[in-house]
Design an enzyme around this catalytic site. Structure first.
Site, PDB file in Angstrom:
ATOM      1  N   GLU A 164       0.874  -1.169   0.000  1.00 29.37           N
ATOM      2  CA  GLU A 164       0.000   0.000   0.000  1.00 29.37           C
ATOM      3  C   GLU A 164       0.917   1.226   0.000  1.00 29.37           C
ATOM      4  O   GLU A 164       1.805   1.325   0.856  1.00 29.37           O
ATOM      5  CB  GLU A 164      -0.890   0.004   1.249  1.00 29.37           C
ATOM      6  CG  GLU A 164      -1.823   1.197   1.231  1.00 29.37           C
ATOM      7  CD  GLU A 164      -2.798   1.253   2.411  1.00 29.37           C
ATOM      8  OE1 GLU A 164      -2.779   0.349   3.249  1.00 29.37           O
ATOM      9  OE2 GLU A 164      -3.556   2.239   2.452  1.00 29.37           O
ATOM     10  N   LYS A 194       4.044   0.838   9.734  1.00 29.24           N
ATOM     11  CA  LYS A 194       4.232   2.071   8.968  1.00 29.24           C
ATOM     12  C   LYS A 194       3.649   3.272   9.706  1.00 29.24           C
ATOM     13  O   LYS A 194       4.176   4.372   9.613  1.00 29.24           O
ATOM     14  CB  LYS A 194       3.587   1.930   7.587  1.00 29.24           C
ATOM     15  CG  LYS A 194       4.494   1.208   6.599  1.00 29.24           C
ATOM     16  CD  LYS A 194       3.934   1.250   5.190  1.00 29.24           C
ATOM     17  CE  LYS A 194       2.970   0.126   4.977  1.00 29.24           C
ATOM     18  NZ  LYS A 194       2.526  -0.026   3.589  1.00 29.24           N
ATOM     19  N   ARG A 250       5.082 -12.803   9.720  1.00 26.12           N
ATOM     20  CA  ARG A 250       5.730 -11.533   9.421  1.00 26.12           C
ATOM     21  C   ARG A 250       7.026 -11.430  10.216  1.00 26.12           C
ATOM     22  O   ARG A 250       7.207 -12.057  11.249  1.00 26.12           O
ATOM     23  CB  ARG A 250       4.814 -10.347   9.685  1.00 26.12           C
ATOM     24  CG  ARG A 250       4.454 -10.090  11.135  1.00 26.12           C
ATOM     25  CD  ARG A 250       3.795  -8.713  11.304  1.00 26.12           C
ATOM     26  NE  ARG A 250       2.826  -8.388  10.273  1.00 26.12           N
ATOM     27  CZ  ARG A 250       2.802  -7.243   9.572  1.00 26.12           C
ATOM     28  NH1 ARG A 250       3.682  -6.302   9.808  1.00 26.12           N
ATOM     29  NH2 ARG A 250       1.896  -7.020   8.678  1.00 26.12           N
TER      30      ARG A 250
END
Ligand code: ATP
Ligand code: MG
Length: 569
Positions: free
Chosen positions: A45, A279, A269
């Site tokens: 994204e 983020k 992850r």
């Protein structure tokens, strides 16, 4: 093709066995699934810069395609205009290329807005989607809990005609933000909350970085992602573990629309000690100026690691070392440091630089005389050759390499002792000069001309070898020495009333001015890597070119604690 022939055609690296994703792919290939194609994608994204966790995903997706002769798309998952920007798109592309990967095609989820809209209309016509007027709070109340089934929204049984009309008017912009959503009609009793009539579209009146003001309804991740994968013919859609519970929904949309079905596969992850990886938090560090920017050398971003002196090969090595797990875990950041040390040891040009200089005068060396001594550029790589370093009567050495009253086993310079100056001579300290405050301003030594090159003339040994620079020939430099950005190995774990910012390390940046660098560094360009002998690996900060002076970043020290600890274990 059976498994055996497959393996001979695409051999796995000998040093490791297949990871679980490769096992799935090899099985699919053997079964002839997807016409034996392998097509992955990396779907960021564009709402921030990529970090080391993304690097793991990039290495995995591109690595698998490379290994099996497949393809990898770069797809920007740009379905939320409120947080996205072309600055991020550009940085993401730069970072992937820098890591050494090339995408086969570049796409944007926003390319598919029209198709996604048409599919939504199709679902409405089939009675499988409806326009809902519940507010966000009401909808979550109606959705129930993990132990309580959901209740149907009062709008769940709207007619197809009414839904088609309302959805068209949502698109036209007749309704304000948050006033309506389009929801899939699935199963309010499902134990999986994601299946309880999930939202497909929400109204956001906001300009999009690519589609401008063309749209004011935007698809949710769950609706857009699988369909985008399907449109692109993705075979294996690799994502992180938190999407495991979304997989039934991913599969439901695709099965209901009867379109090409990619297989979603989840892996753990990457979490790293002493850093944060979300983020949102990285953005906060930038916006509140706790760091110099997204590319601050202390940031876990790819741009930060690049500026810090990490090489693409070192990050790829790291991704390979950590492997692919099915369970979440935290990797020690010292493994990452070990990887860059490993790579730079093989590649980095050696030079001598003194960070905290004190002057040495060789009293028996003729005034005005200089000589060029031969120094090895990289003992790990003879093809890198040698260079000349200038020796003269006045030199600088590291202040901590001299002690007036040394403890036992101090092998560096002290009154009366002899050490080797690297590539130069044996020198013996005779006396020191101090200022009024008692600080040493000059160390006086004599040298042994017979020890030229640093070789013992008569078999006598010295215990210490020091780096040095010639005072008249050295360049002035600034060196930025970094410590971990957070003082806690788990910065996200905080006490009541605190945030991760309370775990920031106040001493994470030390700027050393007045450093003295070997003249060889005069031509060093931005991001060039060096080993400063005895000190560690350093690179040229881009500020250097901007400000017209030498500025170095410390990438990592020479000491290899991770390997030591692992050898013990
Ligand atoms: P963040 O939580 O930091 O905002 P994200 O998951 O929202 O990250 P995306 O841009 O959506 O970021 O991620 C792009 C791809 O990178 C996704 O496939 C995602 O699963 C993967 N990814 C993100 N963070 C990690 C991580 N820490 N380890 C491995 N893969 C990751
Ligand atoms: Mg995401």
């Amino acid at each position: 093709m059976d498994n055996e022939t497959l393996k001979t055609e695409t051999p796995a690296p000998a040093e490791r066995s297949l990871n679980f994703i490769e096992e799935i792919i090899e099985k699919d290939l053997a079964a002839g699934k997807n016409g034996k194609r392998v097509h992955t994608r990396f779907p960021p994204e564009p709402n921030g810069y990529l970090h080391i966790g993304h690097a793991k995903s990039i290495c995995l997706n591109f690595g698998i395609a490379q290994k099996y002769g497949g393809k990898t798309n770069l797809r920007f998952d740009d379905t939320n205009p409120t947080k996205e920007d072309t600055e991020y798109v550009d940085s993401i592309k730069e970072d992937i290329q820098w890591l050494g990967f090339k995408w086969d095609a570049e796409f944007y989820a926003s390319d598919y807005f029209e198709q996604l809209y048409e599919w939504a209309v199709q679902l409405i016509k089939e009675g499988k989607a409806y326009v809902c007027d519940l507010s966000q709070e009401e909808a979550s109340e109606y959705r129930g809990t993990t132990t309580q089934p959901g209740r149907p929204s009062p709008y769940r049984d709207r007619s197809v005609e009414e839904n088609l009309d309302l959805f068209a008017r949502m698109r036209k912009g007749e309704f304000p933000n948050g006033s309506k959503t389009l929801r899939a009609k699935i199963d309010l009793a499902s134990p999986n909350m994601h299946m309880r009539d999930p939202i497909m579209y929400r109204i956001i009146h906001q300009e999009h970085h690519r589609t401008g003001n063309q749209w004011c309804i935007y698809p949710m991740y769950d609706y857009a992602h699988g369909e985008s994968d399907s449109i692109e013919g993705i075979t294996h859609s690799i994502c992180t573990l938190e999407f495991e519970v979304h997989r039934p929904l991913y599969d439901w949309f695709i099965a209901t629309l009867k379109i090409h079905a990619p297989q979603q596969i989840e892996f753990a992850r990457l979490n790293l000690s002493y850093t944060v990886m979300s983020k949102r938090k990285l953005l906060q560090l930038v916006q509140e100026k706790h760091v110099m920017g997204w590319d601050d050398p202390r940031m876990p971003t790819i741009s930060g690691l690049r500026r810090r002196g990490y090489t693409p090969a070192s990050i790829r090595l790291f991704a390979d070392k950590i492997g692919v797990a099915k369970r979440d875990n935290t990797i020690d950041v010292s493994l990452l440091e070990w990887c860059v040390r490993e790579d730079l040891n093989k590649k980095a040009q050696r030079v001598m630089t003194v960070l905290d200089p004190v002057k040495v005068v060789i009293t028996n060396y003729p005034e005005g005389q200089t000589e060029e001594l031969e120094a090895v550029n990289n003992p790990e790589d003879p093809t890198m050759g040698t260079r000349k370093v200038t020796f003269s009567r006045e030199l600088y050495i590291e202040r901590e390499d001299f002690m007036e009253n040394p403890p036992k086993k101090y092998f560096r310079l002290s009154p009366g002792t002899e050490v080797r100056l690297r590539y130069a001579y044996f020198v013996r300290c005779t006396d020191v000069v101090k200022d009024a405050g008692g600080n040493i301003t000059e160390i006086h030594c004599t040298y042994d001309p017979a020890s030229k090159g640093g070789n013992s003339p008569d078999g006598r040994k010295v215990k210490g070898t020091l780096h040095w620079v010639s005072a008249a020939h050295a360049l002035d430099a600034e060196v930025r020495v970094f410590d971990r950005l957070f003082s806690s190995p788990t910065p996200d774990e905080v006490e009541e009333g605190q945030t991760f910012l309370d775990n920031l390390n106040p001493h994470s940046l030390e700027i050393k001015r007045g450093c003295k660098a070997e003249a060889f560094l005069a031509d060093a360009g931005p991001l060039d890597h060096f080993q400063f002998e005895r000190l560690g690996y350093f690179n040229v900060d881009p500020d250097s070119a901007r400000e017209g002076r030498l500025i170095f970043n410390k990438t990592v020290g020479l000491k290899d604690t991770w390997a030591k600890e692992n050898a013990k274990a």
